[in-house]
Design an enzyme around this catalytic site. Structure first.
Site, PDB file in Angstrom:
ATOM      1  N   LYS A 111       0.819  -1.215   0.000  1.00 40.96           N
ATOM      2  CA  LYS A 111       0.000   0.000   0.000  1.00 40.96           C
ATOM      3  C   LYS A 111       0.852   1.263   0.000  1.00 40.96           C
ATOM      4  O   LYS A 111       0.453   2.278  -0.564  1.00 40.96           O
ATOM      5  CB  LYS A 111      -0.950   0.008   1.200  1.00 40.96           C
ATOM      6  N   LYS A 126      -4.809  -9.868  -7.078  1.00 42.37           N
ATOM      7  CA  LYS A 126      -5.996 -10.021  -6.231  1.00 42.37           C
ATOM      8  C   LYS A 126      -7.120  -9.092  -6.704  1.00 42.37           C
ATOM      9  O   LYS A 126      -6.841  -7.972  -7.139  1.00 42.37           O
ATOM     10  CB  LYS A 126      -5.557  -9.620  -4.815  1.00 42.37           C
ATOM     11  N   LYS A 157     -10.537  -3.358  -4.352  1.00 46.94           N
ATOM     12  CA  LYS A 157     -11.366  -2.153  -4.438  1.00 46.94           C
ATOM     13  C   LYS A 157     -10.654  -1.053  -5.212  1.00 46.94           C
ATOM     14  O   LYS A 157     -11.284  -0.168  -5.765  1.00 46.94           O
ATOM     15  CB  LYS A 157     -11.637  -1.618  -3.023  1.00 46.94           C
TER      16      LYS A 157
HETATM   17  P1  TYM Z   1     -10.719  -5.267   3.673  1.00 45.43           P
HETATM   18  O1  TYM Z   1     -11.715  -4.201   3.968  1.00 45.43           O
HETATM   19  O2  TYM Z   1      -9.643  -4.984   2.695  1.00 45.43           O
HETATM   20  O3  TYM Z   1     -11.450  -6.563   3.172  1.00 45.43           O
HETATM   21  C1  TYM Z   1     -12.578  -7.100   3.875  1.00 45.43           C
HETATM   22  C2  TYM Z   1     -12.507  -8.621   3.850  1.00 45.43           C
HETATM   23  O4  TYM Z   1     -12.533  -9.080   2.493  1.00 45.43           O
HETATM   24  C3  TYM Z   1     -11.448  -9.984   2.281  1.00 45.43           C
HETATM   25  N1  TYM Z   1     -10.992  -9.854   0.887  1.00 45.43           N
HETATM   26  C4  TYM Z   1     -10.897 -10.874   0.036  1.00 45.43           C
HETATM   27  N2  TYM Z   1     -11.175 -12.188   0.165  1.00 45.43           N
HETATM   28  C5  TYM Z   1     -10.970 -12.978  -0.916  1.00 45.43           C
HETATM   29  N3  TYM Z   1     -10.531 -12.495  -2.109  1.00 45.43           N
HETATM   30  C6  TYM Z   1     -10.236 -11.195  -2.288  1.00 45.43           C
HETATM   31  N4  TYM Z   1      -9.813 -10.734  -3.464  1.00 45.43           N
HETATM   32  C7  TYM Z   1     -10.416 -10.314  -1.180  1.00 45.43           C
HETATM   33  N5  TYM Z   1     -10.242  -8.984  -1.006  1.00 45.43           N
HETATM   34  C8  TYM Z   1     -10.596  -8.724   0.269  1.00 45.43           C
HETATM   35  C9  TYM Z   1     -10.383  -9.547   3.274  1.00 45.43           C
HETATM   36  O5  TYM Z   1      -9.463 -10.574   3.537  1.00 45.43           O
HETATM   37  C10 TYM Z   1     -11.207  -9.182   4.473  1.00 45.43           C
HETATM   38  O6  TYM Z   1     -11.515 -10.320   5.246  1.00 45.43           O
HETATM   39  N6  TYM Z   1      -7.657  -5.128   7.638  1.00 45.43           N
HETATM   40  C11 TYM Z   1      -8.935  -5.605   7.148  1.00 45.43           C
HETATM   41  C12 TYM Z   1     -10.119  -5.070   7.939  1.00 45.43           C
HETATM   42  C13 TYM Z   1     -10.003  -5.251   9.409  1.00 45.43           C
HETATM   43  C14 TYM Z   1     -10.210  -6.471  10.114  1.00 45.43           C
HETATM   44  C15 TYM Z   1     -10.050  -6.120  11.502  1.00 45.43           C
HETATM   45  C16 TYM Z   1     -10.510  -7.762   9.742  1.00 45.43           C
HETATM   46  C17 TYM Z   1      -9.748  -4.284  10.318  1.00 45.43           C
HETATM   47  N7  TYM Z   1      -9.766  -4.803  11.573  1.00 45.43           N
HETATM   48  C18 TYM Z   1     -10.164  -7.089  12.488  1.00 45.43           C
HETATM   49  C19 TYM Z   1     -10.629  -8.739  10.734  1.00 45.43           C
HETATM   50  C20 TYM Z   1     -10.452  -8.392  12.093  1.00 45.43           C
HETATM   51  C21 TYM Z   1      -9.112  -5.145   5.708  1.00 45.43           C
HETATM   52  O7  TYM Z   1      -8.497  -4.210   5.283  1.00 45.43           O
HETATM   53  O8  TYM Z   1     -10.074  -5.816   5.040  1.00 45.43           O
END
Ligand code: TYM
Length: 348
Positions: free
Chosen positions: A118, A210, A213
């Protein structure tokens, strides 16, 4: 010490919720709520770690927070039985994150691959928040002393860090923890739940990237708010190779785009890649894609429609978040009170 099973997970409100978020995370959240207590968080404080133009500014953040909340509910999460809230409204997340900033080591954060991705080449210009992000994520989970965390594959390293932080806190303060009657561990070591055929959904344009967004091409992903025509068009245009589908999973190994589409089909139909290949092995992509379009439209169409309806109803969404925040605060407040005592902060 044994901890009560509790599920926690979070999704960032940064726009363009996509099929990867749904299959890798939100769909799993829905499945888990049947036999677990669950807390699902819209992590708005994480969203502002990237430049303001990326997270969209105040209006963008408000809109995206309501959109993720709507996606949770439209996908089937019950906000009455479980807790749905936004992170910024429960101040204990930030408080515990500070304690964790002092527990985690710089060397640990330096290993985080997502920060490197990032921040890109201009690391000096990344926010301190982006760097310390995994500590806040650990606090999100541990402020509820949650034991299970459903996430996609890309969050695995952050979960390992959360376990390391929990372990180090338990060790560093072991005497204080025991003296206050919390046994030998104050925090559980949270377990990631990363299972099934859709833990890493790839871009529809490039099987080595991957689905994300932030990818500029909208054809790289299926957004949860895409209508049936958009879903159909994106799947039909998805990159493939000229060979028919293999009949066994090992035939997918050198074919990332085929592997991705088969994984999506398996996840949407609650089967396995092996089952999908038993049905479609030997088929041309044109036929397989038609079946995938039907499946995706049937599964995602109603969710997108309901999301669009719910997102208009600000009063309802905001009330869900306010109620969830209140219930989350009650749990987080207790943890933070104990943490303050354990660390030795004087107070009532
Ligand atoms: P974020 O917002 O990027 O993504 C949310 C969830 O979607 C999953 N994900 C995917 N799974 C499969 N294939 C993909 N291409 C894909 N893109 C995203 C992510 O793995 C995630 O589960 N840091 C985290 C948010 C967070 C969090 C937490 C999660 C903050 N605090 C505590 C669990 C526990 C994040 O940026 O997810």
């Amino acid at each position: 010490m044994s901890f009560k099973e509790l599920v926690f997970s979070g999704v960032q409100p940064t726009g363009n919720l996509h099929l990867g978020n749904y299959l890798g995370a939100i769909k799993r959240f829905v499945e888990l709520q049947n036999n677990h207590d669950c807390i699902y968080c819209v992590v708005d404080m994480h969203a502002i770690t990237v430049p303001i133009a990326v997270w969209g500014g105040p209006e963008g953040l408000t809109r995206a927070t309501r959109e993720v909340t709507a996606a949770f509910i439209a996908s089937g999460i019950d906000p009455k039985k479980h807790i749905v809230f936004n992170q910024s409204q429960v101040h204990e997340h930030a408080e515990l994150a500070w304690v964790f900033n002092c527990v985690a080591r710089i060397g640990w954060l330096n290993r985080m691959t997502q920060f490197k991705e990032k921040a890109g080449k201009d690391r000096e210009n990344a926010s301190v928040g982006l760097y310390a992000y995994p500590n806040l994520m650990a606090a999100d989970i541990l402020v509820y002393r949650a034991t299970h965390v459903p996430v996609g594959e890309d969050q695995k390293q952050h979960l390992e860090l959360a376990r390391d932080i929990a372990q180090k806190f338990n060790n560093d303060f072991s005497e204080s923890i025991a003296a206050r009657g919390f046994g030998d561990m104050f925090f559980p070591l949270p377990e990631p739940i990363i299972q099934g055929p859709a833990t890493r959904i790839m871009s529809l344009r490039d099987g080595s990237k991957k689905m994300s967004k932030s990818e500029p091409s909208d054809y790289s992903r299926i957004n949860l708010t895409d209508d049936a025509d958009a879903i159909a068009q994106k799947i039909r245009k998805a990159k493939t190779d000229p060979e028919p589908l293999p009949s066994e999973e090992k035939g997918l190994e050198p074919r990332p785009e085929a592997d991705n589409l088969v994984g999506i089909y398996a996840a949407l139909s609650d089967t396995t890649k092996a089952d999908v290949l038993r049905e479609f092995g030997g088929a041309q992509f044109s036929n397989f894609k038609s079946a995938l379009v039907d499946l995706a439209v049937a599964a995602l169409g109603p969710i997108g429609g309901e999301m669009k309806r719910l997102v208009q109803d600000h009063a309802y969404i905001d009330a869900v978040l306010a109620d969830g925040s209140q219930r989350a605060s009650a749990i987080a407040g207790k943890t933070m009170k104990a943490v303050k005592e354990i660390v030795g902060f004087v107070g009532r």
